[in-house]
Design a protein around this motif. Structure first.
Motif, PDB file in Angstrom:
ATOM      1  N   ILE A 105      95.047   8.321  72.219  1.00  0.00           N
ATOM      2  CA  ILE A 105      93.811   8.301  72.947  1.00  0.00           C
ATOM      3  C   ILE A 105      93.937   8.344  74.301  1.00  0.00           C
ATOM      4  CG2 ILE A 105      92.581   5.861  72.389  1.00  0.00           C
ATOM      5  CD1 ILE A 105      89.942   7.697  72.594  1.00  0.00           C
ATOM      6  N   THR A 106      93.428   8.858  75.251  1.00  0.00           N
ATOM      7  CA  THR A 106      93.427   9.266  76.304  1.00  0.00           C
ATOM      8  C   THR A 106      91.817   9.379  77.215  1.00  0.00           C
ATOM      9  OG1 THR A 106      95.446  10.208  76.613  1.00  0.00           O
ATOM     10  CG2 THR A 106      93.952  10.617  78.467  1.00  0.00           C
ATOM     11  N   VAL A 107      90.794   8.597  77.912  1.00  0.00           N
ATOM     12  CA  VAL A 107      89.799   8.531  77.893  1.00  0.00           C
ATOM     13  C   VAL A 107      90.366   8.262  80.002  1.00  0.00           C
ATOM     14  CG1 VAL A 107      87.666   7.039  77.714  1.00  0.00           C
ATOM     15  CG2 VAL A 107      89.790   7.092  76.266  1.00  0.00           C
ATOM     16  N   VAL A 108      89.674   9.728  80.739  1.00  0.00           N
ATOM     17  CA  VAL A 108      89.843   9.543  81.639  1.00  0.00           C
ATOM     18  C   VAL A 108      88.737  10.179  82.809  1.00  0.00           C
ATOM     19  CG1 VAL A 108      91.147  11.471  83.738  1.00  0.00           C
ATOM     20  CG2 VAL A 108      92.467  10.193  81.330  1.00  0.00           C
ATOM     21  N   ASP A 109      88.441   9.425  83.562  1.00  0.00           N
ATOM     22  CA  ASP A 109      87.206  10.142  84.131  1.00  0.00           C
ATOM     23  C   ASP A 109      87.676  11.233  85.006  1.00  0.00           C
ATOM     24  OD1 ASP A 109      85.590  10.267  86.700  1.00  0.00           O
ATOM     25  OD2 ASP A 109      85.359   8.353  86.701  1.00  0.00           O
ATOM     26  N   ALA A 110      86.822  12.387  84.777  1.00  0.00           N
ATOM     27  CA  ALA A 110      86.958  13.363  85.468  1.00  0.00           C
ATOM     28  C   ALA A 110      87.129  13.853  86.356  1.00  0.00           C
ATOM     29  CB  ALA A 110      86.715  14.492  84.439  1.00  0.00           C
ATOM     30  N   LYS A 111      86.000  13.072  87.545  1.00  0.00           N
ATOM     31  CA  LYS A 111      85.836  13.351  88.434  1.00  0.00           C
ATOM     32  C   LYS A 111      86.246  12.887  89.594  1.00  0.00           C
ATOM     33  CE  LYS A 111      81.929  12.230  91.516  1.00  0.00           C
ATOM     34  NZ  LYS A 111      80.309  11.923  92.123  1.00  0.00           N
ATOM     35  N   TYR A 112      87.437  11.286  88.888  1.00  0.00           N
ATOM     36  CA  TYR A 112      88.362  10.723  89.822  1.00  0.00           C
ATOM     37  C   TYR A 112      89.483  10.979  89.543  1.00  0.00           C
ATOM     38  CZ  TYR A 112      84.272   9.142  92.264  1.00  0.00           C
ATOM     39  OH  TYR A 112      82.639   8.831  92.971  1.00  0.00           O
ATOM     40  N   GLY A 113      89.805  10.718  88.259  1.00  0.00           N
ATOM     41  CA  GLY A 113      90.761  11.256  87.410  1.00  0.00           C
ATOM     42  C   GLY A 113      91.673   9.870  87.037  1.00  0.00           C
ATOM     43  N   ARG A 114      90.950   8.393  87.254  1.00  0.00           N
ATOM     44  CA  ARG A 114      91.088   7.171  86.477  1.00  0.00           C
ATOM     45  C   ARG A 114      90.728   6.892  84.609  1.00  0.00           C
ATOM     46  NH1 ARG A 114      87.266   4.783  90.727  1.00  0.00           N
ATOM     47  NH2 ARG A 114      85.365   5.768  89.548  1.00  0.00           N
ATOM     48  N   ASP A 115      91.886   6.113  84.709  1.00  0.00           N
ATOM     49  CA  ASP A 115      92.162   5.833  82.497  1.00  0.00           C
ATOM     50  C   ASP A 115      90.633   5.480  83.064  1.00  0.00           C
ATOM     51  OD1 ASP A 115      92.666   5.712  80.264  1.00  0.00           O
ATOM     52  OD2 ASP A 115      94.419   4.423  81.183  1.00  0.00           O
ATOM     53  N   LEU A 116      90.586   5.102  81.376  1.00  0.00           N
ATOM     54  CA  LEU A 116      88.982   4.613  81.234  1.00  0.00           C
ATOM     55  C   LEU A 116      89.369   3.971  79.896  1.00  0.00           C
ATOM     56  CD1 LEU A 116      86.184   6.851  82.009  1.00  0.00           C
ATOM     57  CD2 LEU A 116      87.340   5.067  83.861  1.00  0.00           C
ATOM     58  N   LYS A 117      90.777   3.704  79.816  1.00  0.00           N
ATOM     59  CA  LYS A 117      90.965   2.723  78.115  1.00  0.00           C
ATOM     60  C   LYS A 117      90.676   1.494  78.539  1.00  0.00           C
ATOM     61  CE  LYS A 117      94.846   4.980  76.992  1.00  0.00           C
ATOM     62  NZ  LYS A 117      96.017   5.012  75.913  1.00  0.00           N
ATOM     63  N   SER A 118      91.274   1.117  79.821  1.00  0.00           N
ATOM     64  CA  SER A 118      90.712  -0.321  79.390  1.00  0.00           C
ATOM     65  C   SER A 118      89.549  -0.830  79.567  1.00  0.00           C
ATOM     66  CB  SER A 118      91.877  -1.115  80.995  1.00  0.00           C
ATOM     67  OG  SER A 118      90.275  -0.476  82.040  1.00  0.00           O
ATOM     68  N   ILE A 119      88.990  -0.043  79.749  1.00  0.00           N
ATOM     69  CA  ILE A 119      87.304  -1.440  79.556  1.00  0.00           C
ATOM     70  C   ILE A 119      86.393   0.182  78.697  1.00  0.00           C
ATOM     71  CG2 ILE A 119      87.058  -1.113  82.227  1.00  0.00           C
ATOM     72  CD1 ILE A 119      85.092   1.609  82.154  1.00  0.00           C
ATOM     73  N   MET A 120      87.275   0.624  77.495  1.00  0.00           N
ATOM     74  CA  MET A 120      86.408   1.096  76.588  1.00  0.00           C
ATOM     75  C   MET A 120      86.896   0.993  75.310  1.00  0.00           C
ATOM     76  SD  MET A 120      84.761   3.953  78.013  1.00  0.00           S
ATOM     77  CE  MET A 120      84.092   4.800  77.174  1.00  0.00           C
TER      78      MET A 120
END
Length: 108
Positions: free
Chosen positions: A74-89
């Motif tokens: 899975i890849t979870v990315v903040d589309a606005k800033y391009g940050r990877d969100l996996k560590s907080i999800m």
């Protein structure tokens, strides 16, 4: 074929996470109760007295997932800033592979 489905699924997850900020959260009495029809639903919860959208629920119709989705699948990315969100999800599969829930970890 399987790679194409996985790529499409990842794209859908990215689009869903990106759209969380675009739609206002709808508060529900109990976030566990949602429409059982196929679709993408906001996970509205009250945390620390603040009711907001804390994730998404993806309900499948004909497709099912395995019992779990590994971190490398899975890849979870903040589309606005391009940050990877996996560590907080966190995410999990339920209802015999028909429901996939992605939500912020508590305290995030």
């Amino acid at each position: 074929m399987m790679k194409c489905i996985r790529t499409a699924f990842i794209f859908v997850v990215l689009a869903v996470v990106a759209s969380i900020a675009c739609f206002p959260a709808r508060a529900t009495k109990n976030s566990k109760h949602h429409n059982a029809r196929p679709g993408i639903y906001q996970l509205a919860q009250t945390r620390n007295g603040r009711t907001s959208c804390w994730g998404v629920i993806i309900m499948f119709d004909k497709m099912t997932l395995k019992d779990s989705v590994d971190q490398d699948q899975i890849t979870v990315v903040d589309a606005k800033y391009g940050r990877d969100l996996k560590s907080i999800m966190v995410w999990f599969v339920s209802d015999k592979g028909k429901r996939f829930t992605i939500e912020f970890k508590p305290g995030m």
